[in-house]
Design an enzyme around this catalytic site. Structure first.
Site, PDB file in Angstrom:
ATOM      1  N   GLY A  14       0.780  -1.096  -0.197  1.00 44.93           N
ATOM      2  CA  GLY A  14       0.186  -0.240  -0.133  1.00 44.93           C
ATOM      3  C   GLY A  14       0.921   1.260   0.130  1.00 44.93           C
ATOM      4  O   GLY A  14       2.142   1.174  -0.076  1.00 44.93           O
ATOM      5  N   ALA A  15       0.269   2.294   0.050  1.00 46.29           N
ATOM      6  CA  ALA A  15       0.811   3.742  -0.001  1.00 46.29           C
ATOM      7  C   ALA A  15       1.829   3.967   1.355  1.00 46.29           C
ATOM      8  O   ALA A  15       2.967   4.231   1.161  1.00 46.29           O
ATOM      9  CB  ALA A  15      -0.314   4.844  -0.138  1.00 46.29           C
ATOM     10  N   VAL A  16       1.182   3.570   2.515  1.00 49.58           N
ATOM     11  CA  VAL A  16       1.958   3.661   3.671  1.00 49.58           C
ATOM     12  C   VAL A  16       3.056   2.468   3.906  1.00 49.58           C
ATOM     13  O   VAL A  16       4.174   2.780   4.032  1.00 49.58           O
ATOM     14  CB  VAL A  16       1.072   3.530   4.833  1.00 49.58           C
ATOM     15  CG1 VAL A  16       1.822   3.791   6.119  1.00 49.58           C
ATOM     16  CG2 VAL A  16      -0.012   4.950   4.791  1.00 49.58           C
ATOM     17  N   ARG A 101      -6.481   3.281  18.553  1.00 51.58           N
ATOM     18  CA  ARG A 101      -5.926   4.598  18.989  1.00 51.58           C
ATOM     19  C   ARG A 101      -6.432   5.126  20.520  1.00 51.58           C
ATOM     20  O   ARG A 101      -5.834   5.697  21.329  1.00 51.58           O
ATOM     21  CB  ARG A 101      -6.073   5.582  17.901  1.00 51.58           C
ATOM     22  CG  ARG A 101      -5.058   5.668  16.923  1.00 51.58           C
ATOM     23  CD  ARG A 101      -5.393   6.541  15.881  1.00 51.58           C
ATOM     24  NE  ARG A 101      -4.701   6.325  14.601  1.00 51.58           N
ATOM     25  CZ  ARG A 101      -5.243   6.538  13.328  1.00 51.58           C
ATOM     26  NH1 ARG A 101      -6.527   7.305  13.295  1.00 51.58           N
ATOM     27  NH2 ARG A 101      -4.672   6.442  12.212  1.00 51.58           N
ATOM     28  N   CYS A 130      -2.928  11.091  10.524  1.00 52.40           N
ATOM     29  CA  CYS A 130      -2.194  11.616   9.882  1.00 52.40           C
ATOM     30  C   CYS A 130      -2.572  13.264   9.879  1.00 52.40           C
ATOM     31  O   CYS A 130      -1.266  14.222  10.338  1.00 52.40           O
ATOM     32  CB  CYS A 130      -2.080  11.492   8.343  1.00 52.40           C
ATOM     33  SG  CYS A 130      -3.901  11.389   7.508  1.00 52.40           S
ATOM     34  N   SER A 160      -3.651  10.956  -1.762  1.00 45.76           N
ATOM     35  CA  SER A 160      -3.311   9.735  -1.171  1.00 45.76           C
ATOM     36  C   SER A 160      -3.577   9.109   0.412  1.00 45.76           C
ATOM     37  O   SER A 160      -3.366   8.427   0.585  1.00 45.76           O
ATOM     38  CB  SER A 160      -1.656   9.834  -1.401  1.00 45.76           C
ATOM     39  OG  SER A 160      -1.522  11.027  -0.682  1.00 45.76           O
ATOM     40  N   HIS A 241      -0.872  16.885   3.134  1.00 41.84           N
ATOM     41  CA  HIS A 241      -1.934  17.411   3.621  1.00 41.84           C
ATOM     42  C   HIS A 241      -1.726  19.030   3.893  1.00 41.84           C
ATOM     43  O   HIS A 241      -0.384  19.189   4.395  1.00 41.84           O
ATOM     44  CB  HIS A 241      -2.545  16.814   4.887  1.00 41.84           C
ATOM     45  CG  HIS A 241      -3.112  15.428   4.792  1.00 41.84           C
ATOM     46  ND1 HIS A 241      -3.401  14.889   3.272  1.00 41.84           N
ATOM     47  CD2 HIS A 241      -3.685  14.714   5.372  1.00 41.84           C
ATOM     48  CE1 HIS A 241      -4.078  13.862   3.387  1.00 41.84           C
ATOM     49  NE2 HIS A 241      -3.992  13.478   4.570  1.00 41.84           N
ATOM     50  N   GLN A 314       1.826  13.482   4.595  1.00 45.96           N
ATOM     51  CA  GLN A 314       1.066  12.664   5.278  1.00 45.96           C
ATOM     52  C   GLN A 314       1.355  11.228   5.311  1.00 45.96           C
ATOM     53  O   GLN A 314       1.032  10.442   6.155  1.00 45.96           O
ATOM     54  CB  GLN A 314      -0.509  12.762   5.203  1.00 45.96           C
ATOM     55  CG  GLN A 314      -1.377  11.932   4.232  1.00 45.96           C
ATOM     56  CD  GLN A 314      -0.991  12.363   2.795  1.00 45.96           C
ATOM     57  OE1 GLN A 314      -0.429  13.218   2.524  1.00 45.96           O
ATOM     58  NE2 GLN A 314      -1.399  11.303   1.911  1.00 45.96           N
TER      59      GLN A 314
HETATM   60  P1  NAP Z   1      -3.815   1.147   0.479  1.00 47.95           P
HETATM   61  O1  NAP Z   1      -2.695   1.989  -0.408  1.00 47.95           O
HETATM   62  O2  NAP Z   1      -4.870   0.854   0.234  1.00 47.95           O
HETATM   63  O3  NAP Z   1      -2.977  -0.032   1.232  1.00 47.95           O
HETATM   64  C1  NAP Z   1      -3.606  -1.061   1.918  1.00 47.95           C
HETATM   65  C2  NAP Z   1      -2.620  -2.052   2.405  1.00 47.95           C
HETATM   66  O4  NAP Z   1      -3.311  -2.951   3.247  1.00 47.95           O
HETATM   67  C3  NAP Z   1      -2.392  -2.756   0.880  1.00 47.95           C
HETATM   68  O5  NAP Z   1      -0.909  -3.467   1.023  1.00 47.95           O
HETATM   69  C4  NAP Z   1      -3.228  -4.159   1.072  1.00 47.95           C
HETATM   70  O6  NAP Z   1      -3.080  -5.280   0.112  1.00 47.95           O
HETATM   71  C5  NAP Z   1      -3.311  -4.291   2.474  1.00 47.95           C
HETATM   72  N1  NAP Z   1      -4.616  -5.111   2.765  1.00 47.95           N
HETATM   73  C6  NAP Z   1      -5.867  -4.637   2.458  1.00 47.95           C
HETATM   74  N2  NAP Z   1      -6.653  -5.628   3.016  1.00 47.95           N
HETATM   75  C7  NAP Z   1      -5.979  -6.722   3.522  1.00 47.95           C
HETATM   76  C8  NAP Z   1      -6.214  -7.799   4.164  1.00 47.95           C
HETATM   77  N3  NAP Z   1      -7.557  -8.271   4.223  1.00 47.95           N
HETATM   78  N4  NAP Z   1      -5.038  -8.776   4.716  1.00 47.95           N
HETATM   79  C9  NAP Z   1      -3.972  -8.271   4.570  1.00 47.95           C
HETATM   80  N5  NAP Z   1      -3.725  -7.056   3.635  1.00 47.95           N
HETATM   81  C10 NAP Z   1      -4.774  -6.392   3.302  1.00 47.95           C
HETATM   82  O7  NAP Z   1      -3.874   2.353   2.088  1.00 47.95           O
HETATM   83  P2  NAP Z   1      -3.053   3.093   2.772  1.00 47.95           P
HETATM   84  O8  NAP Z   1      -3.262   4.340   2.076  1.00 47.95           O
HETATM   85  O9  NAP Z   1      -1.270   2.571   2.710  1.00 47.95           O
HETATM   86  O10 NAP Z   1      -3.518   3.201   4.304  1.00 47.95           O
HETATM   87  C11 NAP Z   1      -3.407   1.910   5.123  1.00 47.95           C
HETATM   88  C12 NAP Z   1      -3.646   2.368   6.400  1.00 47.95           C
HETATM   89  O11 NAP Z   1      -2.938   3.468   6.869  1.00 47.95           O
HETATM   90  C13 NAP Z   1      -5.006   2.498   6.804  1.00 47.95           C
HETATM   91  O12 NAP Z   1      -5.481   2.212   7.889  1.00 47.95           O
HETATM   92  C14 NAP Z   1      -5.089   4.381   6.920  1.00 47.95           C
HETATM   93  O13 NAP Z   1      -6.121   4.803   7.298  1.00 47.95           O
HETATM   94  C15 NAP Z   1      -3.648   4.420   7.412  1.00 47.95           C
HETATM   95  N6  NAP Z   1      -3.186   5.702   6.879  1.00 47.95           N
HETATM   96  C16 NAP Z   1      -2.918   5.993   5.809  1.00 47.95           C
HETATM   97  C17 NAP Z   1      -2.285   7.342   5.559  1.00 47.95           C
HETATM   98  C18 NAP Z   1      -2.279   7.886   4.231  1.00 47.95           C
HETATM   99  O14 NAP Z   1      -1.666   8.892   4.081  1.00 47.95           O
HETATM  100  N7  NAP Z   1      -2.582   7.011   3.316  1.00 47.95           N
HETATM  101  C19 NAP Z   1      -2.138   7.962   6.395  1.00 47.95           C
HETATM  102  C20 NAP Z   1      -2.137   7.772   7.809  1.00 47.95           C
HETATM  103  C21 NAP Z   1      -2.575   6.497   8.114  1.00 47.95           C
HETATM  104  P3  NAP Z   1      -3.287  -5.464  -1.292  1.00 47.95           P
HETATM  105  O15 NAP Z   1      -2.393  -4.716  -2.023  1.00 47.95           O
HETATM  106  O16 NAP Z   1      -3.033  -6.729  -1.471  1.00 47.95           O
HETATM  107  O17 NAP Z   1      -4.645  -5.171  -1.649  1.00 47.95           O
END
Ligand code: NAP
Length: 338
Positions: A14-16, A101, A130, A160, A241, A314
């Site tokens: 994922g992005a993070v 949290r 974030c 993102s 952000h 973020q």
């Molecule tokens: P994302 O890009 O959609 O990535 C999600 C990740 O989780 C992918 O590696 C995905 O794998 C994996 N995943 C989804 N369902 C799963 C499952 N059932 N079992 C195992 N792995 C699974 O999301 P993200 O933006 O990185 O965010 C991830 C988390 O960080 C969220 O809780 C979000 O709220 C938090 N967060 C995000 C940000 C941000 O700026 N993006 C900032 C702070 C916090 P696949 O590729 O196989 O689907």
């Protein structure tokens, strides 16, 4: 990878997750072995780390066997279900989701603000939301001088922030609009638009993202009575952000002193050139560790308040960097090298 910890990155695709991998490498985090975990959709795909190509595994019952540290970013329901299992298997888990949290037994950490709270962990540590991390970083140095009475914040959150797919979607929407076609909006209609936040609303009309800023900031600052009101908006920016924050004190706070405190604060870069009208922008904050703060000025409507503006990456400080910094605070016994 010889000495160090057995690390699992959950949500590695994922992005993070991608940013966590980059930061572990960049900051030379002591990784002995690295396990990349994601959903069954990504099983069998490959990512590189430290010059090696590693396979991505689907999360499974034995995934956390022998793991010392889990850095999780796979969403709240995955964390809820799997991180207690990781902790039961002997790992320390640092979670980027909102699942734990507000649990009183789970420390919620911004390392520049409350690093001491990390020592009280019982296996699980939460990374704040974030927008909350970015605001906490900028407000804490001022709060140390004069306690903040009230925060009123409006956020300008990038695509993102909703994940890798939402970022791709806004690009596709922009291409479609420019080609005169109807844009497809699975996440939200963001290209050439603003989108009031898409999380659930409470009975007072605040969405979850806004209440996270309220409740999490109070927990991180150990200030349960701090008055905070937030309006969260998604903007068609790809990454980083921004926030406009009104900070109220119990008496006037000199702008010059606020600026000096922020210049000295860790994790902050003051970006202000009033002559050139040059201030923080998300495009410049993208990829930077520091949160950019500027337009520090007196609130003309309230002698006890200041206004400021910030932009911060973020995915980096708002998620991956903060999580890796938390891991760096911990004294995890390293397995003996053989
Ligand atoms: P994302 O890009 O959609 O990535 C999600 C990740 O989780 C992918 O590696 C995905 O794998 C994996 N995943 C989804 N369902 C799963 C499952 N059932 N079992 C195992 N792995 C699974 O999301 P993200 O933006 O990185 O965010 C991830 C988390 O960080 C969220 O809780 C979000 O709220 C938090 N967060 C995000 C940000 C941000 O700026 N993006 C900032 C702070 C916090 P696949 O590729 O196989 O689907």
């Amino acid at each position: 990878m010889t000495n160090g910890l057995n690390v699992a990155v959950l949500g590695a695709t994922g992005a993070v997750g991608a940013e966590i991998l980059a930061l572990l490498e960049e900051r030379r985090f002591p990784v002995k072995t690295l396990k990349l975990l994601a959903s069954p959709r990504s099983a069998g795909t490959h990512l590189t780390f430290g010059g090696e190509t590693l396979g991505v595994e689907a999360l499974n019952d034995t995934a956390f066997r022998g793991i010392d540290l889990v850095l999780a970013s796979a969403g709240g329901s995955v964390s809820q279900q799997w991180l207690p299992k990781a902790v039961a298997a002997g790992a320390i888990a640092i979670d980027n989701s909102s699942a734990f949290r507000m649990d009183p037994n789970v420390p919620l950490i911004v390392p520049e603000v409350n690093p001491e709270a990390a020592q009280a962990h019982q296996g699980l540590i939460a990374n704040p939301n974030c927008t909350t991390i970015l605001m906490a970083l900028a407000i804490w140095p001022l709060h140390q001088v004069q306690p903040v009475q009230r925060l009123v914040v409006a956020t300008y959150q990038s695509a993102s922030g909703a994940g890798a797919r939402a970022m791709e979607e806004v690009k596709q929407q922009a291409r479609a609009i420019l080609a005169g076609e109807d844009p497809v909006a699975e996440a939200f209609p963001l290209a050439f638009n603003l989108f009031p936040h898409n999380s659930e609303l409470n009975e007072l009309g605040y969405c979850q993202e806004e209440m996270k800023m309220v409740n999490e900031t109070r927990k991180i600052f150990s200030a349960p009575g701090l008055r905070i009101s937030a309006t969260c908006v998604r903007v068609p920016v790809l990454r980083a952000h921004s926030e406009a924050i009104n900070v109220e004190f119990d008496r006037p706070f000199a702008v010059s002193e606020a600026k000096q405190r922020l210049i000295e604060a860790p994790g902050i870069k003051v970006v202000e050139d009033w002559g050139r009208n040059y201030f923080p922008m998300p495009m410049e904050a993208s990829g930077q560790d520091e949160v950019l703060v500027g337009r520090i000025r007196q609130d003309i409507s309230n002698p006890n308040a200041l206004e400021l503006w910030l932009s911060g990456d973020q995915i980096r400080k708002g998620a991956a960097l903060n999580a890796v910094q938390i891991a760096e605070l911990l004294t995890i016994p390293t397995p003996v090298a053989v």
